[in-house]
Motif scaffolding. Structure first.
Motif, PDB file in Angstrom:
ATOM      1  N   PRO A 142      55.804  -0.408  76.838  1.00 24.81           N
ATOM      2  CA  PRO A 142      56.371  -1.743  77.064  1.00 24.81           C
ATOM      3  C   PRO A 142      55.424  -2.829  76.563  1.00 24.81           C
ATOM      4  CG  PRO A 142      55.367  -0.949  79.071  1.00 24.81           C
ATOM      5  CD  PRO A 142      55.268   0.184  78.073  1.00 24.81           C
ATOM      6  N   PRO A 143      55.946  -4.037  76.383  1.00 24.71           N
ATOM      7  CA  PRO A 143      55.049  -5.166  76.057  1.00 24.71           C
ATOM      8  C   PRO A 143      54.237  -5.558  77.285  1.00 24.71           C
ATOM      9  CG  PRO A 143      57.278  -5.958  76.405  1.00 24.71           C
ATOM     10  CD  PRO A 143      57.356  -4.458  76.464  1.00 24.71           C
ATOM     11  N   LYS A 144      53.271  -6.424  77.088  1.00 30.16           N
ATOM     12  CA  LYS A 144      52.411  -6.844  78.196  1.00 30.16           C
ATOM     13  C   LYS A 144      53.034  -7.972  79.009  1.00 30.16           C
ATOM     14  CE  LYS A 144      48.333  -5.729  75.415  1.00 30.16           C
ATOM     15  NZ  LYS A 144      47.139  -6.289  74.730  1.00 30.16           N
ATOM     16  N   VAL A 145      54.204  -8.397  78.614  1.00 31.80           N
ATOM     17  CA  VAL A 145      54.852  -9.547  79.252  1.00 31.80           C
ATOM     18  C   VAL A 145      56.160  -9.105  79.910  1.00 31.80           C
ATOM     19  CG1 VAL A 145      53.850 -11.142  77.581  1.00 31.80           C
ATOM     20  CG2 VAL A 145      56.084 -10.116  77.126  1.00 31.80           C
ATOM     21  N   GLU A 146      56.780 -10.032  80.621  1.00 30.82           N
ATOM     22  CA  GLU A 146      58.061  -9.744  81.249  1.00 30.82           C
ATOM     23  C   GLU A 146      59.139  -9.572  80.176  1.00 30.82           C
ATOM     24  OE1 GLU A 146      60.994 -11.600  84.747  1.00 30.82           O
ATOM     25  OE2 GLU A 146      59.385 -12.823  83.869  1.00 30.82           O
ATOM     26  N   TYR A 147      59.954  -8.546  80.332  1.00 33.27           N
ATOM     27  CA  TYR A 147      60.984  -8.279  79.318  1.00 33.27           C
ATOM     28  C   TYR A 147      62.231  -7.705  79.982  1.00 33.27           C
ATOM     29  CZ  TYR A 147      60.047  -3.222  79.533  1.00 33.27           C
ATOM     30  OH  TYR A 147      59.914  -1.917  79.951  1.00 33.27           O
ATOM     31  N   GLU A 148      63.317  -7.686  79.229  1.00 31.50           N
ATOM     32  CA  GLU A 148      64.568  -7.103  79.699  1.00 31.50           C
ATOM     33  C   GLU A 148      65.188  -6.307  78.554  1.00 31.50           C
ATOM     34  OE1 GLU A 148      67.119 -10.355  80.777  1.00 31.50           O
ATOM     35  OE2 GLU A 148      67.088 -11.252  78.772  1.00 31.50           O
ATOM     36  N   VAL A 149      65.974  -5.310  78.919  1.00 33.43           N
ATOM     37  CA  VAL A 149      66.629  -4.460  77.919  1.00 33.43           C
ATOM     38  C   VAL A 149      68.131  -4.459  78.180  1.00 33.43           C
ATOM     39  CG1 VAL A 149      66.803  -2.164  76.900  1.00 33.43           C
ATOM     40  CG2 VAL A 149      64.591  -2.964  77.764  1.00 33.43           C
ATOM     41  N   PHE A 150      68.901  -4.764  77.150  1.00 29.25           N
ATOM     42  CA  PHE A 150      70.356  -4.675  77.206  1.00 29.25           C
ATOM     43  C   PHE A 150      70.808  -3.505  76.330  1.00 29.25           C
ATOM     44  CE2 PHE A 150      69.537  -9.118  78.110  1.00 29.25           C
ATOM     45  CZ  PHE A 150      70.453  -9.427  79.112  1.00 29.25           C
ATOM     46  N   VAL A 151      71.704  -2.706  76.848  1.00 35.86           N
ATOM     47  CA  VAL A 151      72.405  -1.714  76.025  1.00 35.86           C
ATOM     48  C   VAL A 151      73.869  -2.113  75.989  1.00 35.86           C
ATOM     49  CG1 VAL A 151      73.226   0.661  75.862  1.00 35.86           C
ATOM     50  CG2 VAL A 151      70.829   0.228  76.384  1.00 35.86           C
ATOM     51  N   VAL A 152      74.351  -2.404  74.798  1.00 33.78           N
ATOM     52  CA  VAL A 152      75.773  -2.697  74.601  1.00 33.78           C
ATOM     53  C   VAL A 152      76.406  -1.429  74.060  1.00 33.78           C
ATOM     54  CG1 VAL A 152      77.470  -4.157  73.471  1.00 33.78           C
ATOM     55  CG2 VAL A 152      75.231  -5.103  74.091  1.00 33.78           C
ATOM     56  N   ASP A 153      77.209  -0.777  74.861  1.00 29.88           N
ATOM     57  CA  ASP A 153      77.836   0.464  74.421  1.00 29.88           C
ATOM     58  C   ASP A 153      79.213   0.168  73.840  1.00 29.88           C
ATOM     59  OD1 ASP A 153      77.742   3.472  74.332  1.00 29.88           O
ATOM     60  OD2 ASP A 153      79.633   3.151  75.412  1.00 29.88           O
ATOM     61  N   ASN A 154      79.382   0.519  72.571  1.00 33.75           N
ATOM     62  CA  ASN A 154      80.610   0.214  71.836  1.00 33.75           C
ATOM     63  C   ASN A 154      81.668   1.310  72.028  1.00 33.75           C
ATOM     64  OD1 ASN A 154      80.662  -2.308  70.621  1.00 33.75           O
ATOM     65  ND2 ASN A 154      79.434  -1.685  68.869  1.00 33.75           N
ATOM     66  N   ALA A 155      82.101   1.492  73.278  1.00 34.03           N
ATOM     67  CA  ALA A 155      83.181   2.442  73.602  1.00 34.03           C
ATOM     68  C   ALA A 155      82.850   3.849  73.143  1.00 34.03           C
ATOM     69  CB  ALA A 155      84.502   1.966  72.981  1.00 34.03           C
ATOM     70  N   SER A 156      81.623   4.286  73.397  1.00 39.54           N
ATOM     71  CA  SER A 156      81.211   5.649  73.029  1.00 39.54           C
ATOM     72  C   SER A 156      82.016   6.680  73.815  1.00 39.54           C
ATOM     73  CB  SER A 156      79.720   5.848  73.304  1.00 39.54           C
ATOM     74  OG  SER A 156      78.935   5.008  72.499  1.00 39.54           O
ATOM     75  N   GLN A 157      82.207   7.849  73.203  1.00 37.56           N
ATOM     76  CA  GLN A 157      82.933   8.948  73.840  1.00 37.56           C
ATOM     77  C   GLN A 157      81.995  10.061  74.301  1.00 37.56           C
ATOM     78  OE1 GLN A 157      86.361   8.622  74.292  1.00 37.56           O
ATOM     79  NE2 GLN A 157      85.885   6.571  73.509  1.00 37.56           N
ATOM     80  N   ASP A 158      80.687   9.838  74.190  1.00 39.17           N
ATOM     81  CA  ASP A 158      79.717  10.895  74.509  1.00 39.17           C
ATOM     82  C   ASP A 158      78.974  10.648  75.826  1.00 39.17           C
ATOM     83  OD1 ASP A 158      78.160   8.740  73.818  1.00 39.17           O
ATOM     84  OD2 ASP A 158      76.897   9.821  72.394  1.00 39.17           O
ATOM     85  N   LYS A 159      79.538   9.800  76.677  1.00 38.32           N
ATOM     86  CA  LYS A 159      78.972   9.487  77.989  1.00 38.32           C
ATOM     87  C   LYS A 159      77.634   8.766  77.904  1.00 38.32           C
ATOM     88  CE  LYS A 159      81.437  13.191  80.396  1.00 38.32           C
ATOM     89  NZ  LYS A 159      81.331  14.345  81.335  1.00 38.32           N
ATOM     90  N   SER A 160      77.469   7.972  76.855  1.00 38.00           N
ATOM     91  CA  SER A 160      76.247   7.176  76.719  1.00 38.00           C
ATOM     92  C   SER A 160      76.104   6.197  77.879  1.00 38.00           C
ATOM     93  CB  SER A 160      76.269   6.399  75.397  1.00 38.00           C
ATOM     94  OG  SER A 160      76.113   7.244  74.292  1.00 38.00           O
ATOM     95  N   ALA A 161      77.199   5.548  78.252  1.00 37.50           N
ATOM     96  CA  ALA A 161      77.140   4.563  79.335  1.00 37.50           C
ATOM     97  C   ALA A 161      76.729   5.231  80.642  1.00 37.50           C
ATOM     98  CB  ALA A 161      78.490   3.871  79.489  1.00 37.50           C
TER      99      ALA A 161
END
Length: 285
Positions: free
Chosen positions: A27-46
């Motif tokens: 991770p970076p040394k600072v405060e951060y956030e991670v977004f995952v935008v799942d584009n209607a995957s069919q492999d149970k990514s979400a």
């Protein structure tokens, strides 16, 4: 919040897991956030994100919005001063995320930056290009860019002459790991969703430059990019999308009348196919 990381995912569950694990490991040394935008995957990514990465902010789209549309969902929710568009088929190395932040802080006029990308075997992945031009299409029609990739004239688009070994101003770093200052997005707007796939980041970089910001490449950090794992699932459609997006790019940014853009584009692309077929027939005969 200093850094917002946005990952648009489509049916690459295993690679997405590795990408998120790498972020958590380095991770970076600072405060951060991670977004995952799942584009209607069919492999149970979400489901994977919900179960194994509860700290990640999941945006599950009911339909595939493409790269630009997916990123825009994340960009609208991101709160970081700096933004990183990161492919799900990437693995950040130690210090890479912090390098983006440090770079922006030391380059106040930089609107965007890309770093060294590596292939799965650790070899260099060429990740910087010039903006496409009519010269680009002409050289490509006669395969001069393929014959002379290191030429600054014929190879200007792919920048085959650039070894990615020093910091320099560029037109467009690859969108697989593109850092952007959030204030820039506030001025130029989100990604253009007419580019469903390909040339979305090229158009974005073009607009960033037109707004007076610098775009840089820096070799001070490395990220592994397992090239094309999402797009290989629908290769024929992706090839069609590439040409369609290239055409839309010329329609949007060329100063020529729209009808002339169409004529020139399809003539030059047609010439390339004719030359390719001629070469193929010579090789077969």
């Amino acid at each position: 919040m200093e850094l917002s990381i946005i990952i648009v995912n489509w049916n690459v569950r295993d690679l997405l897991e590795k990408a998120l694990q790498a972020i958590a490991k380095y991770p970076p040394k600072v405060e951060y956030e991670v977004f995952v935008v799942d584009n209607a995957s069919q492999d149970k990514s979400a489901e994977l994100v919900r179960a194994k990465f509860p700290q990640v902010k999941l945006i599950a789209s009911e339909k595939n919005l493409g790269f630009a549309g997916g990123n825009n969902l994340g960009l609208q929710k991101a709160t970081g001063e700096y933004l990183l568009l990161l492919n799900p088929d990437t693995e950040v190395k130690e210090g890479a995320l912090q390098a983006y932040i440090d770079f922006f802080k030391h380059h106040p006029h930089a609107g965007a930056v890309g770093v060294r990308l590596l292939n799965s075997d650790g070899s260099l992945q060429r990740s910087c290009k010039s903006f496409p031009s009519w010269r680009t299409l002409f050289w490509s029609a006669f395969f001069l860019d393929t014959l002379f990739p290191r030429s600054k004239l014929f190879g200007e688009y792919e920048m085959g002459y650039f070894e990615h070994d020093h910091e320099r101003l560029v037109d467009q770093p690859m969108g697989a790991a593109l850092g952007v200052r959030k204030a820039v997005v506030g001025k130029i707007g989100l990604m253009d969703e007419q580019f469903y796939m390909y040339f979305d980041e090229v158009d974005w970089c073009k607009r960033i430059k037109k707004a007076g910001y610098e775009i840089w490449f820096s070799p001070l950090a490395s990220i592994t990019h397992h090239w094309g794992k999402s797009t290989s699932q629908a290769q024929l459609n992706m090839n069609w999308q590439w040409y369609k997006s290239l055409y839309r790019y010329f329609r949007k940014h060329s100063k020529l009348p729209a009808f002339l853009v169409s004529v020139l584009f399809f003539v030059l692309i047609g010439m390339k196919f004719i030359v390719a077929l001629s070469i193929l027939s010579l090789l077969i005969s």
